[in-house]
Design a protein around this motif. Sequence first.
Motif, PDB file in Angstrom:
ATOM      1  N   MET A 117       5.773  -2.764  -3.159  1.00 45.05           N
ATOM      2  CA  MET A 117       4.778  -2.578  -4.188  1.00 45.05           C
ATOM      3  C   MET A 117       3.454  -1.703  -3.305  1.00 45.05           C
ATOM      4  O   MET A 117       2.755  -1.132  -3.624  1.00 45.05           O
ATOM      5  N   LEU A 118       3.387  -1.778  -1.966  1.00 43.31           N
ATOM      6  CA  LEU A 118       2.329  -1.241  -1.273  1.00 43.31           C
ATOM      7  C   LEU A 118       2.726   0.171  -0.964  1.00 43.31           C
ATOM      8  O   LEU A 118       1.781   0.924  -0.757  1.00 43.31           O
ATOM      9  N   GLU A 119       3.900   0.816  -1.191  1.00 43.57           N
ATOM     10  CA  GLU A 119       4.271   2.183  -0.938  1.00 43.57           C
ATOM     11  C   GLU A 119       3.517   2.863  -2.126  1.00 43.57           C
ATOM     12  O   GLU A 119       2.713   3.824  -1.728  1.00 43.57           O
ATOM     13  N   PRO A 120       3.722   2.720  -3.382  1.00 45.24           N
ATOM     14  CA  PRO A 120       2.742   3.356  -4.333  1.00 45.24           C
ATOM     15  C   PRO A 120       1.556   3.255  -4.031  1.00 45.24           C
ATOM     16  O   PRO A 120       0.549   4.270  -4.492  1.00 45.24           O
ATOM     17  N   LEU A 121       0.813   2.162  -3.672  1.00 41.99           N
ATOM     18  CA  LEU A 121      -0.360   2.173  -3.427  1.00 41.99           C
ATOM     19  C   LEU A 121      -0.949   2.892  -2.187  1.00 41.99           C
ATOM     20  O   LEU A 121      -2.143   3.508  -2.369  1.00 41.99           O
ATOM     21  N   ALA A 377      13.763  -4.455  -3.915  1.00 40.46           N
ATOM     22  CA  ALA A 377      13.402  -5.860  -3.099  1.00 40.46           C
ATOM     23  C   ALA A 377      14.596  -6.756  -2.872  1.00 40.46           C
ATOM     24  O   ALA A 377      15.154  -6.990  -1.902  1.00 40.46           O
ATOM     25  N   PHE A 378      15.281  -7.066  -4.273  1.00 39.64           N
ATOM     26  CA  PHE A 378      16.700  -7.646  -4.087  1.00 39.64           C
ATOM     27  C   PHE A 378      17.787  -6.621  -3.378  1.00 39.64           C
ATOM     28  O   PHE A 378      18.414  -7.291  -2.762  1.00 39.64           O
ATOM     29  N   ASN A 379      17.642  -5.587  -3.470  1.00 42.05           N
ATOM     30  CA  ASN A 379      18.454  -4.657  -2.701  1.00 42.05           C
ATOM     31  C   ASN A 379      18.488  -4.827  -1.042  1.00 42.05           C
ATOM     32  O   ASN A 379      19.338  -4.943  -0.452  1.00 42.05           O
TER      33      ASN A 379
END
Length: 542
Positions: A117-121, A377-379
């Motif tokens: 989730m930090l990547e798009p942020l 994340a599951f990946n």
Amino acid sequence: MAAPATATQSPRDRGGGARLTADATSSGAGNRGPAPPTAASPGGPNATSSGAGSRGPAPPIAASPGGPGATTTVAQQSSRRAFYQEASRKLVPRPNLRSGFDQEICLLFLPALVAGMLEPLQQSAESVLVGKLGVSQLGAMGLGTVLFQFAVGFFLALIIATTPRVAAHADNKRLASRATAQGMWIALLTGAALQAVVYAKAPAVVAHLSGADTGVAALAVLYLRARSWGLPAALVMMVAIGAGRGVKDMNVQLLGSLAYLVALVAADSFLLFGPPAMGIEGAGYGASFAQWAGAATVCWLLARKQIFDWRDMVALPAPSDARPYAAMTGNLAVNNLSALLPTLVATSVATGLGVSHLGAHTILRQLMGFWLQLFLAFNSVAHSLIATNLSRQREERAAEVLVRICQLAVAVSIPVAVALFAARGALPDLFTGDLLVRREVAEVLPLLLVLMPLDALGLVLEGGLLGASDTGYLGARTFASCCVSLAVLVAASYTHGSLLAVWVGMKAINVTALALDLGKYLVLGSREAEAQAPAPPRRPPK
């Protein structure tokens, strides 16, 4: 951008040199017999009955450093086949509300999700800062960022190949550190060569992509050249992420991404609006500084875990150490290009349909990008746990973990899809008030939500392929799926189809890849199990 989390993300080799071989032999890492359950292993009957313990001492595996031979050894191929056979027996719907693996999966899943989730942020923060300079600068940053990500994406093998190498020596910090150091050297040398190529070719590539807008092209070249100085650090972060996954620690990726974000905001704010006032070039240098800050953070974290010692950097890796990375790079390059091509073609087709269709297409891509982070994340968890279990030749346990992650991912996807369907009328309002765009989004969104459980299942199975280092199959199956997707997109283009037809073509690559993966696990795995089953004894003639 922090280093990519996934692979398609996806992962084995030997390590290198006679010195490391001798250490492996003297430490007992080269032939340790059945590996005992680790502290992180979940209890319960599944954990007890699985693993290599029931099959006698494990032979030396391909991920163990030392020893000449092919990149993929007979032992590694045998372990991979055994994993697929076990998966073919277990990969069926079973309503398990609880499992002994849940705690271990959750401890890895949560930091992997936050890091994703930090990547798009990160991208949003940089866009906000650069956007204050003007529209041309914002467009130039977007173009430069895409090219930077494209260059980095070719080297996902640094994550995939490092994970099993470190996992094979999770119980021997010295050998794990040497495997990590070899990967760091390969990342630095490759990154330096890549930086030189990007810096030299930036004007030609940008001019080809930017068309007649020479103003944006000039700004994009400034940004990309300044940002290229962070390429070696980006590849170092990828090795560190792989090493973290090898010891089942997703906090390395999380804290590295967080350090990148903080350094990016601080550096861009100073270089853009402080005394230097460097404009778009300052944004590129700020991103490079943030990349090195992130790399320093992950190296420090690995040092604290004692799986990376700076003193191991005194020895350069042997050519045999780089061979597994090189072999995987080609396969993963085919995989990434095949996965990217339908998206590019779909965007082109949507552009031809009209501006409202293109706007709706962009909104749908952004919405899907957010929920895909959940399943990526599951990946990542599947990649880490499958690789660490196969490095100890616990094929049955690896298959059980894969099945449980599949169950959890699909179970999570269903309420998420239902909630988004209930909010489908309000979602487009977050982006636009245009009635035509909202109508197009409302027409396509149900298709994406219906396919969400399949996306979840597909990404987990892909994580299992990465954990098994089966990158050759991964590249071939994505190429075949890409061909199917392109055929549907071309048909939509020539028949002047709707945006829904475009998205059917885009999702065809995911559905086809999932069908091939299920065939790989279920059909081929069961056939190999039957082929290796002992023949029934012949009855004596009467």
